[in-house]
Design a protein around this motif. Structure first.
Motif, mmCIF file in Angstrom:
data_model
loop_
_atom_site.group_PDB
_atom_site.id
_atom_site.type_symbol
_atom_site.label_atom_id
_atom_site.label_comp_id
_atom_site.label_asym_id
_atom_site.label_seq_id
_atom_site.Cartn_x
_atom_site.Cartn_y
_atom_site.Cartn_z
ATOM 1 N N LEU A 183 0.838 -1.181 0.168
ATOM 2 C CA LEU A 183 -0.116 -0.009 -0.094
ATOM 3 C C LEU A 183 0.863 1.309 -0.087
ATOM 4 C CD1 LEU A 183 -2.854 -1.027 2.447
ATOM 5 C CD2 LEU A 183 -3.038 -0.658 0.141
ATOM 6 N N PRO A 184 0.440 2.403 -0.369
ATOM 7 C CA PRO A 184 0.881 3.589 -0.497
ATOM 8 C C PRO A 184 1.359 4.065 1.111
ATOM 9 C CG PRO A 184 -0.796 4.011 -1.916
ATOM 10 C CD PRO A 184 -1.178 2.501 -1.038
ATOM 11 N N ARG A 185 2.361 4.682 1.109
ATOM 12 C CA ARG A 185 2.945 4.813 2.676
ATOM 13 C C ARG A 185 2.002 5.737 3.298
ATOM 14 N NH1 ARG A 185 7.639 3.090 4.107
ATOM 15 N NH2 ARG A 185 7.946 4.560 5.790
ATOM 16 N N ARG A 186 1.815 5.438 4.455
ATOM 17 C CA ARG A 186 0.808 6.002 5.584
ATOM 18 C C ARG A 186 1.594 7.091 6.599
ATOM 19 N NH1 ARG A 186 -4.419 5.343 3.551
ATOM 20 N NH2 ARG A 186 -4.485 3.385 2.583
#
Length: 247
Positions: A46-49
């Motif tokens: 997933l895209p970095r949070r």
């Protein structure tokens, strides 16, 4: 200085897939069974949070043990509730014990609830793996518990709630807000066949159903026609996997 609240991420974790809140079609394909390592591998893509983001998991019923828990006014303290739940699991032949984290859910005072159990080691492995990815484990709630706790039900009349997963279909029966039945059927072939078996058992309790809600997990086959054929007099409504307007 402006202080930001931690970001919250909500996912539905089912065998072979992780559904992302905000769209029924948004999903990550996962390898393997319902193991922490399978979910962690999927989340890594997933895209970095923001660091410290909180992950809330709506968990497949197949990864937990669940049992209908009749109301007992004399059982209120946490230690007594745990022992009461353990006895209920034992009566159903479920191997639940000290190695499990156990929770009891009574939505309404004086009415039946549900107990659920998840392995402690499994939870610890999941929490540690998420921490290594910069995430914090917020909650792990089985699908049936979320539907019981937050699902919309009329104060009177008979309501059924069907929860559809890839390999399992669960069914709740309610009279008003009182839980009458908690049942499940494995899906080995066509989901319509498993659904019909569940509906026949529900009809044995009472065929006079007024409301019927069903929630497919993701893009599974729609069982609306099968349900309508079994309960012709009921109002049938499909809800998103995460409950949507049924709350």
């Amino acid at each position: 200085m402006l202080r930001l609240w931690p970001e919250r991420i909500r996912v539905g974790w089912f065998p072979g897939r992780c559904l992302l809140a905000g769209g029924e079609g948004a999903a990550l394909e996962l390898a393997g069974a319902m193991t922490p390592s399978a979910l962690l591998a999927g989340l890594a893509g997933l895209p970095r949070r923001r660091p410290g983001a909180i992950l809330d998991i709506l968990l497949s019923d197949s990864a937990a043990e669940l049992v209908h828990l009749p109301w007992q006014a004399s059982v209120q303290r946490p230690d007594a509730l745990r022992l009461y739940a353990l006895a209920a699991f034992a009566r159903q032949g479920m191997a639940v014990g000290e190695a499990h984290a156990i929770q009891t859910a009574y939505r309404h005072y004086g009415m039946d609830g549900i107990a659920y159990a998840v392995g402690r080691g499994w939870l610890e492995e999941l929490a540690q793996g998420l921490q290594a990815q910069g995430l914090v484990l917020g909650s792990v709630v089985p699908l049936s518990i979320e539907a019981y706790w937050r699902g919309k039900r009329p104060a009177t009349g008979r309501t059924l709630m069907l929860l559809q997963e890839d390999g399992r279909i669960s069914l709740h029966a309610y009279q008003g807000r009182q839980l009458l039945m908690l049942d499940a059927e494995a899906v080995a072939g066509q989901p319509e066949q498993a659904c019909r078996r569940l509906l026949r058992r529900a009809a044995m309790v009472d065929a006079a159903v007024q409301q019927f809600y069903y929630r497919p997990a993701g893009t599974l086959p729609d069982l609306g026609q099968t349900i309508a054929a079994g309960f012709a007099g009921a109002e049938v409504q499909r809800l998103p996997w995460d409950g949507g307007s049924g709350r």
